[in-house]
Motif scaffolding. Structure first.
Motif, PDB file in Angstrom:
ATOM      1  N   SER A 480       0.848  -1.184   0.000  1.00 40.22           N
ATOM      2  CA  SER A 480       0.000   0.000   0.000  1.00 40.22           C
ATOM      3  C   SER A 480       0.882   1.231   0.000  1.00 40.22           C
ATOM      4  O   SER A 480       1.628   1.466   0.949  1.00 40.22           O
ATOM      5  CB  SER A 480      -0.915  -0.004   1.237  1.00 40.22           C
ATOM      6  N   ARG A 489      -2.981   5.542  -1.715  1.00 39.84           N
ATOM      7  CA  ARG A 489      -2.988   5.980  -3.112  1.00 39.84           C
ATOM      8  C   ARG A 489      -3.067   4.792  -4.055  1.00 39.84           C
ATOM      9  O   ARG A 489      -3.893   4.750  -4.948  1.00 39.84           O
ATOM     10  CB  ARG A 489      -1.730   6.802  -3.403  1.00 39.84           C
ATOM     11  N   THR A 490      -2.186   3.825  -3.868  1.00 40.16           N
ATOM     12  CA  THR A 490      -2.215   2.620  -4.714  1.00 40.16           C
ATOM     13  C   THR A 490      -2.043   1.390  -3.834  1.00 40.16           C
ATOM     14  O   THR A 490      -1.362   1.437  -2.806  1.00 40.16           O
ATOM     15  CB  THR A 490      -1.085   2.638  -5.764  1.00 40.16           C
ATOM     16  N   GLU A 492      -1.272  -2.836  -4.305  1.00 38.71           N
ATOM     17  CA  GLU A 492      -0.942  -3.960  -5.176  1.00 38.71           C
ATOM     18  C   GLU A 492      -0.852  -5.235  -4.343  1.00 38.71           C
ATOM     19  O   GLU A 492      -0.488  -5.196  -3.161  1.00 38.71           O
ATOM     20  CB  GLU A 492       0.411  -3.736  -5.868  1.00 38.71           C
TER      21      GLU A 492
END
Length: 553
Positions: A480, A489-490, A492
């Motif tokens: 994260s 924000r992102t 994976e």
């Protein structure tokens, strides 16, 4: 339909209020009518006439759950929920506050009173389905510290700020002025941007970045609600509350009981000046999972439980007047028997008290036998006062050592978030690079040492109990990336199949590299590793996943 309903309600409110003019426009007509009804509600609230307040506010909230009343200095939904709560209708209050909150959120409006009431109601009433919304609302209330007048918001946040003082690091408390604010109960001001800093700090405490929830914050708010209900946390007089907020439920809770038959026969019955009511209520909390030093003795001397020591368990009559006089010797004997009883009960749960019990029990045995001298010492049973005074002094030293070890070895806070799994011994390193295009790249290198992938025997038994073979596993790594305020924000996810761990107990995970690239500002990276029992096909493809067995963040 809404316009018709609003007109009908406005007309009803006008009849109740007795004020209207034919020249009023429809919108003004409705607002004036609502304010007239709100004024009547305000009078009813001041008189604690909750039925009338409810009757005046319900039509307003039914027509417009976002209605913000200048008369009431807040939303009608908040005051309607307050009226419900005052009539012991907690479920109706919660529903009203939630409806008002969602409606206000949809319009970009905010009522701190309503927001805090919804948060408090959610966790006090165990409305688990609303906890995620309530936790996000809690952060919004904290952030309002930076925009709303402190005189309006501080009283609402007092229980929450007390709860935060328990777990926020000391340096940060000093920087934002939290300790001073708590000590002076709101007469001092918090530092600028305190709300934003506390909110960002909470997002940074998220122990499970693999989920959209902040489980650590949820756990904290549950603990604060419980401590408020059970220990009057915001009053600050019951010292069980802060310990509960820090560490959660103890492994076990015991108490030293003074109403046992042997103790009554040996101490209470022979001493008319010592009564059972002289002995204090007490609780001993043990946190076995945090080590042998995580133990807390609470003694209720003045109507509230305070942290104490063995000496605090003795009533005043047994802590003074011990000496060579007949009365002083009798007190010494009673004190020795009391200490023996205390150490006996505590030694059943904590080995630190075992040696004290053996020593005191040996001396009491000599008293019972009438033996003249304590073996190996110059003390005699003819002078129990000398032995008891020495034992009390030594007990103070040993209790101080226990307290020091407790402070040094017990964590400032502890989460039960990963109680369902065992710790995964993952090793992680990171490096950050500047790329030619001016952006930065973060590389994470991680692996698991030999034997680190093998769950304990107990965990493997649990896995087999639910139908998995306890040999094949699936590792899920979640990355994260977060901004400077720890907002996600992102995210994976990477998956790694781990077959036949049971047949290769020294199996390890070779070092892997994860790369996050393309950023020009400060950011944070949180990584969570979770190992699940799995059912694999012949090609090693996971068919299903079972319970989580190992985890690390």
């Amino acid at each position: 339909m809404r316009l018709l309903l609003s007109s009908l309600l406005a007309g009803l409110a006008l009849v109740l209020a007795g004020t209207a003019t034919a020249q009023t426009t429809p919108d003004t007509f409705e607002e004036d009518a609502f304010e007239d009804a709100a004024y009547e509600a305000l009078i009813a609230i001041g008189n604690e006439d909750w039925a009338t307040a409810t009757a005046r506010l319900q039509p307003i909230v039914a027509a417009d759950p976002t209605y913000l009343s200048t008369t009431l200095e807040g939303s009608a939904a908040y005051w309607l929920g307050h009226a419900h709560a005052a009539q012991d209708r907690s479920a109706a209050a919660h529903v009203t506050w939630k409806r008002g909150l969602l409606a206000l959120n949809a319009r970009g409006l905010f009522d701190a009173q309503l927001a805090e009431a919804f948060v408090r109601s959610t966790f006090a009433g165990s409305h688990t389905d609303d906890e995620d919304l309530a936790s996000r609302t809690f952060l919004a209330v904290l952030e309002a510290l930076d925009t709303l007048p402190g005189s309006d918001l501080y009283p609402l946040l007092e229980p929450h700020l007390v709860g935060l003082q328990v777990i926020v690091p000391e340096a940060m408390r000093a920087e934002v002025g939290l300790d001073a604010w708590i000590e002076e109960r709101g007469t001092s001001s918090l530092a600028p941007e305190t709300g934003a800093r506390l909110s960002a700090w909470w997002r940074g405490q998220d122990l499970s970045p693999a989920t959209p929830l902040n489980e650590r914050l949820l756990e904290h708010l549950r603990r604060v609600a419980y401590a408020q209900r059970q220990y009057d946390l915001d009053e600050g007089v019951d010292e069980r509350g802060p310990v509960y907020v820090r560490l959660g439920d103890p492994t076990k809770v015991t108490e030293v009981q003074f109403d046992r038959g042997r103790f009554l026969a040996k101490v209470i019955d022979p001493n008319p000046n010592i009564r059972l009511s002289d002995f204090y209520a007490n609780e001993f909390w043990y946190y076995d999972h945090l080590g042998p030093d995580a133990q807390f003795l609470f003694v209720n001397k003045d109507g509230a439980f305070k942290q104490g020591t063995v000496r605090d368990l003795l009533p005043p009559a047994l802590r003074s007047g011990i000496g060579p006089s007949l009365r002083g010797l009798n007190k010494a004997v009673a004190t020795a028997r009391t200490l023996e009883e205390i150490y006996l009960q505590l030694s059943l749960h904590d080995s630190d008290y075992a040696s004290r019990y053996v020593e005191m029990s040996s001396f009491v045995g000599l008293l019972d036998e009438g033996s003249p001298r304590v073996p190996g010492t110059s003390l005699s049973s003819d002078r129990p006062d000398l032995f008891v005074l020495s034992a009390l002094a030594q007990g103070v030293v040993e209790d101080d050592q226990l307290t020091l070890r407790q402070e040094e070895n017990t964590p400032d806070s502890f989460s039960n978030e990963f109680d369902d799994a065992e710790p995964l011994p993952a090793t992680v390193r990171h490096a950050r690079f500047l790329d030619p295009d001016g952006t930065t790249r973060t590389e994470l290198y991680w692996g698991v040492p030999p034997g680190g992938l093998e769950p304990s025997r107990r965990m493997r038994q649990d896995v087999r109990r639910v139908g998995y073979n306890a040999e094949d596993y699936l590792m899920v790594a979640t990355l994260s990336q977060r901004n400077a305020a720890y907002q996600a924000r992102t995210i994976e996810q990477r998956r790694h199949v781990l077959p036949d761990i049971g047949s290769t107990p020294e199996a390890s995970l070779a070092p892997l590299t994860y790369t996050l690239a393309g950023d020009t500002s400060l950011y944070h990276v949180a990584v969570q590793f979770e190992q699940y029992a799995a059912r694999l096909d012949r090609d090693g493809t996971p068919l299903s996943t079972g319970p989580r067995v190992l985890v690390n963040t």
